[in-house]
Design a protein around this motif. Structure first.
Motif, PDB file in Angstrom:
ATOM      1  N   LEU A 278       0.806  -1.215   0.000  1.00 17.79           N
ATOM      2  CA  LEU A 278       0.000   0.000   0.000  1.00 17.79           C
ATOM      3  C   LEU A 278       0.839   1.265   0.000  1.00 17.79           C
ATOM      4  O   LEU A 278       0.528   2.230  -0.705  1.00 17.79           O
ATOM      5  CB  LEU A 278      -0.926  -0.002   1.226  1.00 17.79           C
ATOM      6  N   TYR A 279       1.929   1.257   0.765  1.00 19.58           N
ATOM      7  CA  TYR A 279       2.681   2.499   0.974  1.00 19.58           C
ATOM      8  C   TYR A 279       3.945   2.619   0.128  1.00 19.58           C
ATOM      9  O   TYR A 279       4.524   3.705   0.061  1.00 19.58           O
ATOM     10  CB  TYR A 279       3.051   2.637   2.450  1.00 19.58           C
ATOM     11  N   ALA A 280       4.387   1.543  -0.516  1.00 21.47           N
ATOM     12  CA  ALA A 280       5.621   1.617  -1.296  1.00 21.47           C
ATOM     13  C   ALA A 280       5.429   1.178  -2.746  1.00 21.47           C
ATOM     14  O   ALA A 280       5.770   1.913  -3.679  1.00 21.47           O
ATOM     15  CB  ALA A 280       6.713   0.769  -0.633  1.00 21.47           C
ATOM     16  N   MET A 281       4.862   0.003  -2.941  1.00 22.53           N
ATOM     17  CA  MET A 281       4.831  -0.567  -4.283  1.00 22.53           C
ATOM     18  C   MET A 281       3.702  -0.002  -5.142  1.00 22.53           C
ATOM     19  O   MET A 281       3.913   0.371  -6.299  1.00 22.53           O
ATOM     20  CB  MET A 281       4.733  -2.084  -4.190  1.00 22.53           C
ATOM     21  N   THR A 282       2.488   0.067  -4.590  1.00 18.22           N
ATOM     22  CA  THR A 282       1.375   0.601  -5.364  1.00 18.22           C
ATOM     23  C   THR A 282       1.589   2.062  -5.760  1.00 18.22           C
ATOM     24  O   THR A 282       1.274   2.443  -6.899  1.00 18.22           O
ATOM     25  CB  THR A 282       0.050   0.438  -4.595  1.00 18.22           C
TER      26      THR A 282
ATOM     27  N   TRP B 213      -0.907  11.253  -3.434  1.00 15.61           N
ATOM     28  CA  TRP B 213       0.106  12.259  -3.745  1.00 15.61           C
ATOM     29  C   TRP B 213       0.901  11.889  -5.000  1.00 15.61           C
ATOM     30  O   TRP B 213       1.292  12.769  -5.771  1.00 15.61           O
ATOM     31  CB  TRP B 213       1.020  12.464  -2.538  1.00 15.61           C
ATOM     32  N   CYS B 214       1.117  10.590  -5.199  1.00 15.42           N
ATOM     33  CA  CYS B 214       1.791  10.160  -6.429  1.00 15.42           C
ATOM     34  C   CYS B 214       0.921  10.440  -7.659  1.00 15.42           C
ATOM     35  O   CYS B 214       1.422  10.844  -8.713  1.00 15.42           O
ATOM     36  CB  CYS B 214       2.129   8.673  -6.353  1.00 15.42           C
ATOM     37  N   ALA B 215      -0.378  10.226  -7.522  1.00  9.18           N
ATOM     38  CA  ALA B 215      -1.289  10.503  -8.628  1.00  9.18           C
ATOM     39  C   ALA B 215      -1.299  11.995  -8.958  1.00  9.18           C
ATOM     40  O   ALA B 215      -1.237  12.390 -10.129  1.00  9.18           O
ATOM     41  CB  ALA B 215      -2.700  10.023  -8.278  1.00  9.18           C
ATOM     42  N   LEU B 216      -1.369  12.828  -7.924  1.00  5.87           N
ATOM     43  CA  LEU B 216      -1.372  14.276  -8.147  1.00  5.87           C
ATOM     44  C   LEU B 216      -0.044  14.745  -8.738  1.00  5.87           C
ATOM     45  O   LEU B 216      -0.018  15.605  -9.629  1.00  5.87           O
ATOM     46  CB  LEU B 216      -1.651  14.997  -6.825  1.00  5.87           C
ATOM     47  N   PHE B 217       1.056  14.174  -8.247  1.00  5.70           N
ATOM     48  CA  PHE B 217       2.369  14.538  -8.771  1.00  5.70           C
ATOM     49  C   PHE B 217       2.491  14.156 -10.252  1.00  5.70           C
ATOM     50  O   PHE B 217       3.000  14.937 -11.068  1.00  5.70           O
ATOM     51  CB  PHE B 217       3.463  13.846  -7.960  1.00  5.70           C
ATOM     52  N   ALA B 218       2.010  12.955 -10.589  1.00 10.02           N
ATOM     53  CA  ALA B 218       2.071  12.506 -11.985  1.00 10.02           C
ATOM     54  C   ALA B 218       1.228  13.410 -12.884  1.00 10.02           C
ATOM     55  O   ALA B 218       1.648  13.756 -13.998  1.00 10.02           O
ATOM     56  CB  ALA B 218       1.597  11.060 -12.086  1.00 10.02           C
TER      57      ALA B 218
ATOM     58  N   VAL C 169      11.634   3.759 -10.449  1.00  8.81           N
ATOM     59  CA  VAL C 169      10.192   3.701 -10.212  1.00  8.81           C
ATOM     60  C   VAL C 169       9.571   2.584 -11.042  1.00  8.81           C
ATOM     61  O   VAL C 169       8.725   1.817 -10.558  1.00  8.81           O
ATOM     62  CB  VAL C 169       9.541   5.057 -10.559  1.00  8.81           C
ATOM     63  N   HIS C 170       9.994   2.462 -12.296  1.00 11.73           N
ATOM     64  CA  HIS C 170       9.462   1.425 -13.174  1.00 11.73           C
ATOM     65  C   HIS C 170       9.797   0.026 -12.650  1.00 11.73           C
ATOM     66  O   HIS C 170       8.963  -0.881 -12.699  1.00 11.73           O
ATOM     67  CB  HIS C 170      10.027   1.607 -14.584  1.00 11.73           C
ATOM     68  N   LEU C 171      11.005  -0.137 -12.141  1.00 12.62           N
ATOM     69  CA  LEU C 171      11.421  -1.433 -11.605  1.00 12.62           C
ATOM     70  C   LEU C 171      10.557  -1.840 -10.415  1.00 12.62           C
ATOM     71  O   LEU C 171      10.114  -2.990 -10.307  1.00 12.62           O
ATOM     72  CB  LEU C 171      12.897  -1.364 -11.191  1.00 12.62           C
ATOM     73  N   LEU C 172      10.309  -0.879  -9.524  1.00 13.63           N
ATOM     74  CA  LEU C 172       9.457  -1.160  -8.368  1.00 13.63           C
ATOM     75  C   LEU C 172       8.023  -1.420  -8.809  1.00 13.63           C
ATOM     76  O   LEU C 172       7.353  -2.314  -8.267  1.00 13.63           O
ATOM     77  CB  LEU C 172       9.512   0.020  -7.390  1.00 13.63           C
ATOM     78  N   ALA C 173       7.569  -0.677  -9.802  1.00 10.07           N
ATOM     79  CA  ALA C 173       6.204  -0.862 -10.303  1.00 10.07           C
ATOM     80  C   ALA C 173       6.005  -2.259 -10.879  1.00 10.07           C
ATOM     81  O   ALA C 173       4.941  -2.872 -10.697  1.00 10.07           O
ATOM     82  CB  ALA C 173       5.889   0.194 -11.363  1.00 10.07           C
TER      83      ALA C 173
ATOM     84  N   MET D 206       1.117  -8.172  -5.007  1.00  7.42           N
ATOM     85  CA  MET D 206      -0.301  -8.026  -4.664  1.00  7.42           C
ATOM     86  C   MET D 206      -0.996  -9.387  -4.602  1.00  7.42           C
ATOM     87  O   MET D 206      -1.765  -9.683  -3.681  1.00  7.42           O
ATOM     88  CB  MET D 206      -1.007  -7.143  -5.697  1.00  7.42           C
ATOM     89  N   LEU D 207      -0.718 -10.211  -5.607  1.00  7.13           N
ATOM     90  CA  LEU D 207      -1.352 -11.532  -5.644  1.00  7.13           C
ATOM     91  C   LEU D 207      -0.851 -12.434  -4.527  1.00  7.13           C
ATOM     92  O   LEU D 207      -1.613 -13.206  -3.946  1.00  7.13           O
ATOM     93  CB  LEU D 207      -1.107 -12.178  -7.010  1.00  7.13           C
ATOM     94  N   LEU D 208       0.440 -12.357  -4.224  1.00  9.78           N
ATOM     95  CA  LEU D 208       0.969 -13.122  -3.096  1.00  9.78           C
ATOM     96  C   LEU D 208       0.293 -12.706  -1.800  1.00  9.78           C
ATOM     97  O   LEU D 208      -0.068 -13.549  -0.966  1.00  9.78           O
ATOM     98  CB  LEU D 208       2.483 -12.928  -2.989  1.00  9.78           C
ATOM     99  N   ALA D 209       0.119 -11.396  -1.615  1.00  8.65           N
ATOM    100  CA  ALA D 209      -0.538 -10.894  -0.402  1.00  8.65           C
ATOM    101  C   ALA D 209      -1.974 -11.390  -0.314  1.00  8.65           C
ATOM    102  O   ALA D 209      -2.461 -11.751   0.767  1.00  8.65           O
ATOM    103  CB  ALA D 209      -0.495  -9.369  -0.383  1.00  8.65           C
ATOM    104  N   LEU D 210      -2.661 -11.430  -1.462  1.00 16.13           N
ATOM    105  CA  LEU D 210      -4.023 -11.957  -1.484  1.00 16.13           C
ATOM    106  C   LEU D 210      -4.037 -13.428  -1.088  1.00 16.13           C
ATOM    107  O   LEU D 210      -4.889 -13.867  -0.310  1.00 16.13           O
ATOM    108  CB  LEU D 210      -4.618 -11.779  -2.881  1.00 16.13           C
TER     109      LEU D 210
END
Length: 301
Positions: A38-42, A161-166, A184-188, A195-199
């Motif tokens: 939620l706070y880093a990858m997404t 904030w990332c959405a607004l910055f973009a 950023v692309h690598l982390l994305a 996400m699927l592992l967390a699910l």
């Protein structure tokens, strides 16, 4: 339908199943992993996608309006169908129906089903659903300070904030430095499988769902009525084929784990919501395959 099940749903199931198996074999800090997502990858996924998206503002705005309109209709239907339940359970059924898993499950499925365009539209819906969940969710569960508390929670989310910055970067026609953009692309790129592992971890820890009338009501509305309502909304708004597909697919997703988290936070019917999350996740394996199969056959409005 078999092709959709094997080629679209199965890849997501395989990754989630790994998380489920790990959860059964060892102790994993699911909360820590969820916070990492939620706070880093997404936020990295949001930033990377919005900086490079080919979706224009008009299409995005129409999709957001369509999604919110569909949520409103589903909320009313859920309230009517759950009218005879006691108040605490009724509010929980409504929240479970309107809170879809457009992140952990929705984004990978959108990518597998409709490629990069599907992912970009899916991400717009995901951002909208996150804002809606954390603002209206507490209010739906009956918290007296729900909306105010939810707004404070949203302002703490780096996704916003990332959405607004973009968006600001796009308006000013600026680009990130190459090294930062690649980071950023690598982390994305790592976000969807995590996400699927967390699910899978969450599902592995929750066990088999308990079937009750509120759970069946919420599940039926979420998986069966959701796509139909979204299709009707898309036709009324005149959305083009890619928008229509993204909206209907997003509305086919199971109930989000966030619905369960908020239920515990605000004293709702936690058991009903938890069981709805589990049952809709299982049931969606078939309903999503059916939706993915049907959508390309529907002529664009």
């Amino acid at each position: 339908m078999l092709s959709a099940l094997l080629n679209v749903v199965m890849p997501a199931v395989v990754v989630a199943a790994v998380g489920l198996i790990v959860a059964r074999q060892m102790q994993i800090d699911r909360q820590a992993l969820s916070k990492l997502v939620l706070y880093a990858m997404t936020p990295a996924l949001v930033l990377d996608t919005l900086l490079h998206t080919t979706v224009n503002l008009t299409d995005a705005s129409q999709l957001i309006v369509g999604y919110l309109a569909g949520v409103a209709v589903m909320g009313v239907l859920a309230a009517l169908c759950a009218a005879r339940f006691e108040a605490r359970t009724r509010r929980s059924v409504v929240a479970a129906v309107v809170t879809g898993n457009n992140g952990n499950f929705g984004l990978p499925i959108a990518l597998f089903a409709f490629g990069e365009t599907g992912l970009q539209f899916g991400l717009i819906i995901f951002i909208t659903s996150v804002m809606m969940t954390f603002t209206l969710g507490p209010a739906l569960y009956g918290s007296s300070a729900g909306l105010r508390q939810g707004l404070r929670a949203v302002t703490r989310l780096p996704i916003l904030w990332c959405a607004l910055f973009a968006l600001l970067m796009r308006i000013l026609h600026l680009e990130l430095p190459l090294g930062l953009d690649r980071g950023v692309h690598l982390l994305a790129q790592a976000t969807l499988p995590i996400m699927l592992l967390a699910l899978g971890l969450q599902f592995g820890a929750s066990g088999w769902p308990k079937i009750t009338r509120p759970v069946v009501t919420a599940t039926g509305l979420r998986l069966l009525a959701g796509p139909v309502v979204a299709f009707g909304v898309a036709l009324l708004l005149g959305l083009h084929s890619a928008q229509l597909q993204a909206l209907v697919l997003a509305s086919s997703m199971p109930t989000a784990v966030n619905a369960f988290m908020l239920a515990g936070e605000f004293g709702a019917d936690v058991e009903s919501v938890a069981n709805t999350v589990a049952l809709t996740t299982l049931g969606s394996l078939l309903t999503i395959a059916a939706v993915v199969t049907a959508l390309p056959l529907i002529p664009a409005p």
